[in-house]
Enzyme design. Structure first.
Site, PDB file in Angstrom:
ATOM      1  N   THR A 216       0.833  -1.200   0.000  1.00  0.00           N
ATOM      2  CA  THR A 216       0.000   0.000   0.000  1.00  0.00           C
ATOM      3  C   THR A 216       0.871   1.254   0.000  1.00  0.00           C
ATOM      4  OG1 THR A 216      -1.769  -1.191   1.091  1.00  0.00           O
ATOM      5  CG2 THR A 216      -1.814   1.196   1.315  1.00  0.00           C
ATOM      6  N   VAL A 218       3.932   1.765  -1.300  1.00  0.00           N
ATOM      7  CA  VAL A 218       4.482   2.026  -2.641  1.00  0.00           C
ATOM      8  C   VAL A 218       3.340   2.378  -3.612  1.00  0.00           C
ATOM      9  CG1 VAL A 218       5.859   1.101  -4.556  1.00  0.00           C
ATOM     10  CG2 VAL A 218       6.513   0.579  -2.214  1.00  0.00           C
ATOM     11  N   GLY A 219       2.161   1.838  -3.364  1.00  0.00           N
ATOM     12  CA  GLY A 219       0.983   2.191  -4.179  1.00  0.00           C
ATOM     13  C   GLY A 219       0.756   3.703  -4.189  1.00  0.00           C
ATOM     14  N   GLU A 236      -3.130  -2.993  -7.088  1.00  0.00           N
ATOM     15  CA  GLU A 236      -3.436  -4.246  -6.386  1.00  0.00           C
ATOM     16  C   GLU A 236      -2.555  -4.251  -5.148  1.00  0.00           C
ATOM     17  OE1 GLU A 236      -5.704  -6.491  -7.294  1.00  0.00           O
ATOM     18  OE2 GLU A 236      -6.253  -5.639  -9.233  1.00  0.00           O
ATOM     19  N   CYS A 270      -0.900 -12.098  -0.616  1.00  0.00           N
ATOM     20  CA  CYS A 270      -1.649 -10.858  -0.341  1.00  0.00           C
ATOM     21  C   CYS A 270      -3.009 -11.150   0.266  1.00  0.00           C
ATOM     22  CB  CYS A 270      -1.814 -10.055  -1.620  1.00  0.00           C
ATOM     23  SG  CYS A 270      -2.598 -10.972  -2.941  1.00  0.00           S
TER      24      CYS A 270
HETATM   25  P1  NAD Z   1       6.648  -3.651  -2.830  1.00  0.00           P
HETATM   26  O1  NAD Z   1       5.587  -2.599  -2.874  1.00  0.00           O
HETATM   27  O2  NAD Z   1       7.805  -3.423  -1.938  1.00  0.00           O
HETATM   28  O3  NAD Z   1       7.269  -3.875  -4.293  1.00  0.00           O
HETATM   29  C1  NAD Z   1       6.467  -4.158  -5.421  1.00  0.00           C
HETATM   30  C2  NAD Z   1       7.168  -3.652  -6.673  1.00  0.00           C
HETATM   31  O4  NAD Z   1       7.317  -2.247  -6.570  1.00  0.00           O
HETATM   32  C3  NAD Z   1       8.556  -4.226  -6.912  1.00  0.00           C
HETATM   33  O5  NAD Z   1       8.711  -4.488  -8.291  1.00  0.00           O
HETATM   34  C4  NAD Z   1       9.481  -3.108  -6.464  1.00  0.00           C
HETATM   35  O6  NAD Z   1      10.702  -3.058  -7.181  1.00  0.00           O
HETATM   36  C5  NAD Z   1       8.666  -1.871  -6.766  1.00  0.00           C
HETATM   37  N1  NAD Z   1       8.957  -0.766  -5.851  1.00  0.00           N
HETATM   38  C6  NAD Z   1       9.343  -0.850  -4.552  1.00  0.00           C
HETATM   39  N2  NAD Z   1       9.507   0.388  -4.042  1.00  0.00           N
HETATM   40  C7  NAD Z   1       9.221   1.268  -5.027  1.00  0.00           C
HETATM   41  C8  NAD Z   1       9.201   2.692  -5.118  1.00  0.00           C
HETATM   42  N3  NAD Z   1       9.519   3.459  -4.077  1.00  0.00           N
HETATM   43  N4  NAD Z   1       8.837   3.248  -6.285  1.00  0.00           N
HETATM   44  C9  NAD Z   1       8.508   2.480  -7.340  1.00  0.00           C
HETATM   45  N5  NAD Z   1       8.502   1.130  -7.314  1.00  0.00           N
HETATM   46  C10 NAD Z   1       8.858   0.528  -6.181  1.00  0.00           C
HETATM   47  O7  NAD Z   1       5.895  -5.005  -2.500  1.00  0.00           O
HETATM   48  P2  NAD Z   1       6.519  -6.444  -2.303  1.00  0.00           P
HETATM   49  O8  NAD Z   1       7.273  -6.490  -1.025  1.00  0.00           O
HETATM   50  O9  NAD Z   1       7.200  -6.901  -3.541  1.00  0.00           O
HETATM   51  O10 NAD Z   1       5.169  -7.321  -2.165  1.00  0.00           O
HETATM   52  C11 NAD Z   1       4.484  -7.436  -0.971  1.00  0.00           C
HETATM   53  C12 NAD Z   1       3.272  -6.529  -0.928  1.00  0.00           C
HETATM   54  O11 NAD Z   1       2.499  -6.656  -2.102  1.00  0.00           O
HETATM   55  C13 NAD Z   1       2.330  -6.895   0.218  1.00  0.00           C
HETATM   56  O12 NAD Z   1       1.816  -5.725   0.794  1.00  0.00           O
HETATM   57  C14 NAD Z   1       1.221  -7.673  -0.478  1.00  0.00           C
HETATM   58  O13 NAD Z   1      -0.004  -7.675   0.195  1.00  0.00           O
HETATM   59  C15 NAD Z   1       1.139  -6.937  -1.769  1.00  0.00           C
HETATM   60  N6  NAD Z   1       0.567  -7.799  -2.789  1.00  0.00           N
HETATM   61  C16 NAD Z   1      -0.669  -7.506  -3.270  1.00  0.00           C
HETATM   62  C17 NAD Z   1      -1.259  -8.355  -4.205  1.00  0.00           C
HETATM   63  C18 NAD Z   1      -2.625  -8.094  -4.759  1.00  0.00           C
HETATM   64  O14 NAD Z   1      -2.995  -8.764  -5.709  1.00  0.00           O
HETATM   65  N7  NAD Z   1      -3.389  -7.164  -4.220  1.00  0.00           N
HETATM   66  C19 NAD Z   1      -0.559  -9.471  -4.650  1.00  0.00           C
HETATM   67  C20 NAD Z   1       0.694  -9.726  -4.135  1.00  0.00           C
HETATM   68  C21 NAD Z   1       1.260  -8.888  -3.207  1.00  0.00           C
END
Ligand code: NAD
Length: 482
Positions: A216, A218-219, A236, A270
């Site tokens: 959330t 990074v979202g 997502e 997730c």
């Molecule tokens: P993350 O947000 O750390 O990273 C996801 C992607 O974003 C990676 O490719 C990463 O390189 C990129 N990223 C990281 N920081 C960034 C930034 N500052 N700016 C731009 N891009 C950036 O998430 P994660 O640790 O890879 O995954 C775990 C999280 O994802 C958990 O919160 C999980 O619930 C969520 N998730 C959601 C779903 C869904 O379908 N809703 C599915 C899987 C995981």
């Protein structure tokens, strides 16, 4: 480490940029990948349904023929067991690509609408068109599924795409970068490997749509970056997905299914059940059964079939959650940082203000909280951020319906966990802090399309009262017909 020259973008860097402009700086990999895919989109090659069907066939072949490479890569990255990796990562890509391909022609047809009296004689319809160039940013936990299923939707809708898989599963990301150009149109689909700096540079490119799966926090960064170019977004995201266990639930089945959902991918899912709210009268019995189910599901040699925690930082994070949780540990509690293992752990009656009950757990720890009633459980859920998934175990259909109607969540599964994810025609997505937009099946096709509205009017009659200068007679007519 940032890989600035993955195989799938070494070619585009020169092709897309064309002849270097004297005095211009070197073209970065993200910029070159964007330029290459946008040029492919603008050439019109991605629009025909035959091209889209070919790409979906390519994705099916990629996961079929690349199965061994991908399964090995996921095992290297975090010990994902073969069966789980096939079931949760490869099979869904093949199923989604096949489903999209079968239905594409039907969904892409224009949809007729009533044009309104003022448009008679005439007709109205809407038609889906591609959004353009789509950026897919994916996480590490299901590194094939969450990169390629959004890509499948983007390609089915006729877009070009750049995919940025996670740097935390480098073997899988490298395998994807190697396989994608072998199976898909490498002018229109490019994989760019790299970490946050590469993602940041990609986000600076004027993509038409960004499909982000991840946390959330990074979202929020992604949505802010999208605002610069007014790119549309699908987010997502994560969060805490609660389970409500009513007193009339089948406790054996509920315990087994919750334990399964928590152990799957070592809780790094997730939509994993994050915590349980159980009616007080059956709480002890439920905890006993969850503890037994965890033992049974791990089998005699847990180490042999265990998915690792993705890195040491996350092991430390989970260990911190356990230390500050309060409550009673009913089973587990062991942590091995070197092996990247956290034992499946059940914490009964944790401190509700602790990080364990405030943050997304994303690991094999299950807090169990006693509540007086299903109504109290619903209030508990409604007072917290809207979850990605909500699970209810009850012997009564009415109770299930009451929870569905009285709470908000991205999706609900009654009497099981996680399984709503694989219903091919159910939109999958979050709401509020757990995300926006949805995909899977038609939802994904529509999400990655723009529905363009079209009206066709007859040349005759060209009624004079519709044009100024207006007078009383014209106004009467306008009020009557418009
Ligand atoms: P993350 O947000 O750390 O990273 C996801 C992607 O974003 C990676 O490719 C990463 O390189 C990129 N990223 C990281 N920081 C960034 C930034 N500052 N700016 C731009 N891009 C950036 O998430 P994660 O640790 O890879 O995954 C775990 C999280 O994802 C958990 O919160 C999980 O619930 C969520 N998730 C959601 C779903 C869904 O379908 N809703 C599915 C899987 C995981």
């Amino acid at each position: 480490m940032v890989d600035t020259a993955p195989s799938s973008v070494t070619k585009p860097a020169t092709k897309a940029a064309g002849k270097p402009t004297p005095g211009a700086g070197p073209v970065s990999v993200p910029a070159a990948a964007f330029a290459r895919t946008r040029a492919a989109y603008r050439s019109g090659r991605t629009r025909p349904l035959s091209w889209r069907a070919d790409q979906l066939r390519g994705l099916q072949a990629l996961v079929r023929e690349g199965e061994d490479e991908l399964l090995h890569a996921m095992a290297d990255d975090f010990g994902k067991p073969r069966v789980e990796a096939w079931l949760a990562d490869l099979a869904p890509v093949a199923a989604e690509a096949a489903h999209l391909r079968r239905n594409l022609h039907r969904w892409a047809r224009p949809r007729l609408s009533w044009p309104g009296i003022a448009n008679l004689p005439g007709s109205a319809w809407s038609v889906p068109e591609p959004l353009g160039t789509v950026l897919v940013i994916s996480p590490w936990n299901y590194p094939v599924n969450l990169a390629l299923v959004p890509l499948a939707a983007a390609l089915a809708a006729g877009n070009a795409a750049v995919v940025k898989p996670s740097e935390l599963t480098p073997a899988t990301s490298a395998t994807l970068a190697r396989l994608v150009p072998r199976y898909l149109d490498d002018e229109a689909v490019v994989v760019v490997e790299g970490a946050v700096d590469v993602a940041t540079e990609l986000l600076a490119q004027p993509f038409d749509h960004i499909f982000f799966t991840g946390s959330t926090s990074v979202g929020r960064t992604v949505m802010a970056a999208a605002a610069t170019h007014l790119a549309s977004v699908t987010l997502e995201l994560g969060g805490k997905s609660p389970v409500i266990v009513a007193a009339d639930a089948d406790l054996d089945v509920a315990a087994k299914r919750v334990a399964w959902g928590k152990l799957l991918n070592a809780g790094q899912t997730c939509i994993a059940p994050d915590y349980v709210l159980v009616e007080r009268s059956v709480a002890d019995a439920f905890v006993d059964r969850v503890v037994s189910a965890i033992g049974a599901l791990q089998g005699p040699d847990p180490a042999a079939t265990r998915t690792r925690i993705v890195n040491e930082r996350h092991v430390e994070r989970l260990s911190g959650l356990l230390k500050s949780a309060g409550g009673t540990v009913a089973t587990g509690g062991g942590v091995d940082v070197g092996e990247r293992v956290v034992e499946p752990t059940v914490v009964v009656d944790p401190d509700l203000g602790s990080p364990l009950m405030q943050d997304e757990i994303f690991g094999p720890i299950l807090p169990v909280v006693r509540v007086d009633s299903v109504d109290e459980a619903m209030t508990f859920v409604n007072e917290r951020p809207k979850p990605l998934a909500l699970y209810v175990f009850s012997g009564s259909r009415a109770t299930g319906r009451r929870v569905v109607d009285g709470t908000t969540a991205g999706g609900v599964c009654l009497n099981h966990v996680v399984y709503h994810f694989i219903a091919p025609e159910l939109p999958f997505g979050g709401v509020g802090p757990s995300g926006m937009g949805a995909y899977h099946g038609r939802a994904g096709f529509e999400e990655l399309s723009h529905r363009k509205a079209v009206v066709r009017r007859g040349i005759w009659p060209d009624l004079p009262f519709a044009y100024p200068p207006y007078d009383e007679r014209k106004e009467r007519m306008i009020r009557r017909f418009m």
